[in-house]
Scaffold this motif. Structure first.
Motif, PDB file in Angstrom:
ATOM      1  N   ASP A  50      13.274   7.127 -56.770  1.00  0.00           N
ATOM      2  CA  ASP A  50      13.219   8.408 -57.488  1.00  0.00           C
ATOM      3  C   ASP A  50      12.957   9.571 -56.523  1.00  0.00           C
ATOM      4  O   ASP A  50      13.575  10.628 -56.632  1.00  0.00           O
ATOM      5  CB  ASP A  50      12.117   8.391 -58.554  1.00  0.00           C
ATOM      6  N   ILE A  51      12.048   9.367 -55.596  1.00  0.00           N
ATOM      7  CA  ILE A  51      11.718  10.421 -54.637  1.00  0.00           C
ATOM      8  C   ILE A  51      12.926  10.737 -53.757  1.00  0.00           C
ATOM      9  O   ILE A  51      13.224  11.901 -53.496  1.00  0.00           O
ATOM     10  CB  ILE A  51      10.500  10.016 -53.782  1.00  0.00           C
ATOM     11  N   ALA A  52      13.651   9.698 -53.330  1.00  0.00           N
ATOM     12  CA  ALA A  52      14.851   9.925 -52.512  1.00  0.00           C
ATOM     13  C   ALA A  52      15.894  10.718 -53.298  1.00  0.00           C
ATOM     14  O   ALA A  52      16.533  11.627 -52.753  1.00  0.00           O
ATOM     15  CB  ALA A  52      15.426   8.586 -52.055  1.00  0.00           C
ATOM     16  N   ARG A  53      16.041  10.397 -54.571  1.00  0.00           N
ATOM     17  CA  ARG A  53      16.995  11.123 -55.420  1.00  0.00           C
ATOM     18  C   ARG A  53      16.562  12.577 -55.590  1.00  0.00           C
ATOM     19  O   ARG A  53      17.377  13.504 -55.473  1.00  0.00           O
ATOM     20  CB  ARG A  53      17.092  10.439 -56.785  1.00  0.00           C
ATOM     21  N   ILE A  54      15.276  12.819 -55.812  1.00  0.00           N
ATOM     22  CA  ILE A  54      14.747  14.186 -55.967  1.00  0.00           C
ATOM     23  C   ILE A  54      14.973  14.989 -54.688  1.00  0.00           C
ATOM     24  O   ILE A  54      15.398  16.153 -54.740  1.00  0.00           O
ATOM     25  CB  ILE A  54      13.246  14.154 -56.335  1.00  0.00           C
ATOM     26  N   PHE A  55      14.723  14.365 -53.535  1.00  0.00           N
ATOM     27  CA  PHE A  55      14.938  15.057 -52.266  1.00  0.00           C
ATOM     28  C   PHE A  55      16.413  15.418 -52.091  1.00  0.00           C
ATOM     29  O   PHE A  55      16.735  16.490 -51.576  1.00  0.00           O
ATOM     30  CB  PHE A  55      14.458  14.205 -51.097  1.00  0.00           C
ATOM     31  N   GLY A  56      17.306  14.536 -52.496  1.00  0.00           N
ATOM     32  CA  GLY A  56      18.734  14.814 -52.364  1.00  0.00           C
ATOM     33  C   GLY A  56      19.181  15.934 -53.282  1.00  0.00           C
ATOM     34  O   GLY A  56      19.957  16.811 -52.877  1.00  0.00           O
ATOM     35  N   GLU A  57      18.699  15.914 -54.529  1.00  0.00           N
ATOM     36  CA  GLU A  57      19.134  16.902 -55.515  1.00  0.00           C
ATOM     37  C   GLU A  57      18.496  18.275 -55.301  1.00  0.00           C
ATOM     38  O   GLU A  57      19.180  19.289 -55.352  1.00  0.00           O
ATOM     39  CB  GLU A  57      18.782  16.415 -56.927  1.00  0.00           C
ATOM     40  N   ARG A  58      17.198  18.298 -55.083  1.00  0.00           N
ATOM     41  CA  ARG A  58      16.486  19.579 -55.065  1.00  0.00           C
ATOM     42  C   ARG A  58      16.276  20.170 -53.678  1.00  0.00           C
ATOM     43  O   ARG A  58      16.203  21.383 -53.521  1.00  0.00           O
ATOM     44  CB  ARG A  58      15.133  19.429 -55.746  1.00  0.00           C
ATOM     45  N   LEU A  59      16.152  19.304 -52.664  1.00  0.00           N
ATOM     46  CA  LEU A  59      15.881  19.806 -51.318  1.00  0.00           C
ATOM     47  C   LEU A  59      17.093  19.675 -50.396  1.00  0.00           C
ATOM     48  O   LEU A  59      17.036  20.066 -49.240  1.00  0.00           O
ATOM     49  CB  LEU A  59      14.691  19.066 -50.696  1.00  0.00           C
ATOM     50  N   ASN A  60      18.162  19.072 -50.909  1.00  0.00           N
ATOM     51  CA  ASN A  60      19.372  18.839 -50.121  1.00  0.00           C
ATOM     52  C   ASN A  60      19.029  18.090 -48.821  1.00  0.00           C
ATOM     53  O   ASN A  60      19.519  18.426 -47.743  1.00  0.00           O
ATOM     54  CB  ASN A  60      20.084  20.154 -49.833  1.00  0.00           C
ATOM     55  N   LEU A  61      18.160  17.088 -48.970  1.00  0.00           N
ATOM     56  CA  LEU A  61      17.697  16.289 -47.833  1.00  0.00           C
ATOM     57  C   LEU A  61      18.071  14.840 -48.103  1.00  0.00           C
ATOM     58  O   LEU A  61      17.574  14.224 -49.033  1.00  0.00           O
ATOM     59  CB  LEU A  61      16.177  16.436 -47.673  1.00  0.00           C
ATOM     60  N   SER A  62      18.989  14.319 -47.299  1.00  0.00           N
ATOM     61  CA  SER A  62      19.444  12.944 -47.480  1.00  0.00           C
ATOM     62  C   SER A  62      18.457  11.993 -46.825  1.00  0.00           C
ATOM     63  O   SER A  62      18.216  12.034 -45.611  1.00  0.00           O
ATOM     64  CB  SER A  62      20.828  12.777 -46.848  1.00  0.00           C
ATOM     65  N   VAL A  63      17.841  11.135 -47.652  1.00  0.00           N
ATOM     66  CA  VAL A  63      16.847  10.181 -47.153  1.00  0.00           C
ATOM     67  C   VAL A  63      16.924   8.922 -48.019  1.00  0.00           C
ATOM     68  O   VAL A  63      17.194   9.001 -49.212  1.00  0.00           O
ATOM     69  CB  VAL A  63      15.425  10.803 -47.172  1.00  0.00           C
ATOM     70  N   THR A  64      16.720   7.767 -47.389  1.00  0.00           N
ATOM     71  CA  THR A  64      16.773   6.509 -48.128  1.00  0.00           C
ATOM     72  C   THR A  64      15.381   6.145 -48.643  1.00  0.00           C
ATOM     73  O   THR A  64      14.367   6.560 -48.062  1.00  0.00           O
ATOM     74  CB  THR A  64      17.284   5.354 -47.238  1.00  0.00           C
ATOM     75  N   PRO A  65      15.327   5.364 -49.713  1.00  0.00           N
ATOM     76  CA  PRO A  65      14.021   4.933 -50.226  1.00  0.00           C
ATOM     77  C   PRO A  65      13.210   4.154 -49.189  1.00  0.00           C
ATOM     78  O   PRO A  65      11.988   4.288 -49.129  1.00  0.00           O
ATOM     79  CB  PRO A  65      14.380   4.042 -51.424  1.00  0.00           C
ATOM     80  N   SER A  66      13.890   3.376 -48.354  1.00  0.00           N
ATOM     81  CA  SER A  66      13.158   2.604 -47.352  1.00  0.00           C
ATOM     82  C   SER A  66      12.510   3.512 -46.307  1.00  0.00           C
ATOM     83  O   SER A  66      11.433   3.206 -45.787  1.00  0.00           O
ATOM     84  CB  SER A  66      14.074   1.588 -46.670  1.00  0.00           C
ATOM     85  N   THR A  67      13.141   4.640 -46.013  1.00  0.00           N
ATOM     86  CA  THR A  67      12.555   5.596 -45.070  1.00  0.00           C
ATOM     87  C   THR A  67      11.293   6.205 -45.654  1.00  0.00           C
ATOM     88  O   THR A  67      10.276   6.341 -44.961  1.00  0.00           O
ATOM     89  CB  THR A  67      13.567   6.707 -44.739  1.00  0.00           C
ATOM     90  N   ILE A  68      11.342   6.537 -46.936  1.00  0.00           N
ATOM     91  CA  ILE A  68      10.160   7.100 -47.595  1.00  0.00           C
ATOM     92  C   ILE A  68       9.050   6.054 -47.638  1.00  0.00           C
ATOM     93  O   ILE A  68       7.886   6.353 -47.377  1.00  0.00           O
ATOM     94  CB  ILE A  68      10.508   7.600 -49.008  1.00  0.00           C
ATOM     95  N   HIS A  69       9.419   4.804 -47.932  1.00  0.00           N
ATOM     96  CA  HIS A  69       8.429   3.727 -47.970  1.00  0.00           C
ATOM     97  C   HIS A  69       7.749   3.571 -46.607  1.00  0.00           C
ATOM     98  O   HIS A  69       6.524   3.466 -46.514  1.00  0.00           O
ATOM     99  CB  HIS A  69       9.088   2.413 -48.384  1.00  0.00           C
ATOM    100  N   SER A  70       8.539   3.557 -45.547  1.00  0.00           N
ATOM    101  CA  SER A  70       7.973   3.424 -44.199  1.00  0.00           C
ATOM    102  C   SER A  70       7.064   4.600 -43.863  1.00  0.00           C
ATOM    103  O   SER A  70       5.998   4.427 -43.267  1.00  0.00           O
ATOM    104  CB  SER A  70       9.085   3.327 -43.164  1.00  0.00           C
ATOM    105  N   PHE A  71       7.487   5.783 -44.238  1.00  0.00           N
ATOM    106  CA  PHE A  71       6.701   6.991 -44.000  1.00  0.00           C
ATOM    107  C   PHE A  71       5.335   6.883 -44.682  1.00  0.00           C
ATOM    108  O   PHE A  71       4.300   7.147 -44.078  1.00  0.00           O
ATOM    109  CB  PHE A  71       7.474   8.208 -44.531  1.00  0.00           C
ATOM    110  N   VAL A  72       5.346   6.459 -45.939  1.00  0.00           N
ATOM    111  CA  VAL A  72       4.098   6.323 -46.699  1.00  0.00           C
ATOM    112  C   VAL A  72       3.240   5.204 -46.120  1.00  0.00           C
ATOM    113  O   VAL A  72       2.032   5.342 -45.971  1.00  0.00           O
ATOM    114  CB  VAL A  72       4.407   6.072 -48.191  1.00  0.00           C
ATOM    115  N   LYS A  73       3.867   4.099 -45.765  1.00  0.00           N
ATOM    116  CA  LYS A  73       3.135   2.932 -45.271  1.00  0.00           C
ATOM    117  C   LYS A  73       2.408   3.248 -43.953  1.00  0.00           C
ATOM    118  O   LYS A  73       1.254   2.875 -43.776  1.00  0.00           O
ATOM    119  CB  LYS A  73       4.098   1.770 -45.081  1.00  0.00           C
ATOM    120  N   VAL A  74       3.072   3.929 -43.047  1.00  0.00           N
ATOM    121  CA  VAL A  74       2.457   4.274 -41.764  1.00  0.00           C
ATOM    122  C   VAL A  74       1.246   5.173 -41.988  1.00  0.00           C
ATOM    123  O   VAL A  74       0.194   4.974 -41.376  1.00  0.00           O
ATOM    124  CB  VAL A  74       3.484   4.961 -40.835  1.00  0.00           C
TER     125      VAL A  74
END
Length: 140
Positions: A50-74
């Motif tokens: 959901d966060i990846a979709r929101i970033f793509g739609e509202r912020l025009n930032l292409s990011v995968t869910p796994s990238t967000i997961h890694s970011f949060v995990k670190v």
């Protein structure tokens, strides 16, 4: 030969001073500016997809869910490293020694029968005969 800490050696101090004018590195992750937004969305129950979709739609930032997961995990690892030290209790010794009423209750519980009925084997073993079930589970 006596080893001295690096701060004592003048050449080391000069070398370190030579790097003092370096500016701090910018964040390596493109998600760093959106750290609080990600944290808030996760608190509200949004999935990484959901966060990846929101970033793509509202912020025009292409990011995968796994990238967000890694970011949060670190960043979660760094938060877990913080150790909380509880202050000592004022009456710590009195908490460890049970009072008379507590000791009486413990003794009464130990003296009470367990309430579990004794179990009898549901069969008799005879070496030269097959096993037979006994009605009621009582041994003869």
């Amino acid at each position: 030969m006596i080893l001295q800490p690096p701060s004592v050696h003048p050449e080391v101090s000069q070398t370190i001073a030579g790097f003092a004018d370096l500016s701090p590195k910018p964040p390596r992750s493109k998600l760093e500016p959106h750290r609080e937004l990600i944290r808030e969305l996760r608190r509200k129950g949004q999935t990484y997809r959901d966060i990846a979709r929101i970033f793509g739609e509202r912020l025009n930032l292409s990011v995968t869910p796994s990238t967000i997961h890694s970011f949060v995990k670190v960043r979660a690892k760094h938060r877990k490293q913080v150790q909380f030290v509880l202050p000592p209790l004022a009456n710590e010794e009195s908490l460890l020694a049970p009072n008379a009423a507590t000791a009486d209750r413990i003794a009464a519980l130990k003296a009470r029968p367990s309430g579990k009925p004794e179990k009898h084997a549901p069969f008799e073993f005879r070496e030269n005969e097959p096993l037979k079930l006994i009605p009621g589970g009582e041994a003869k």
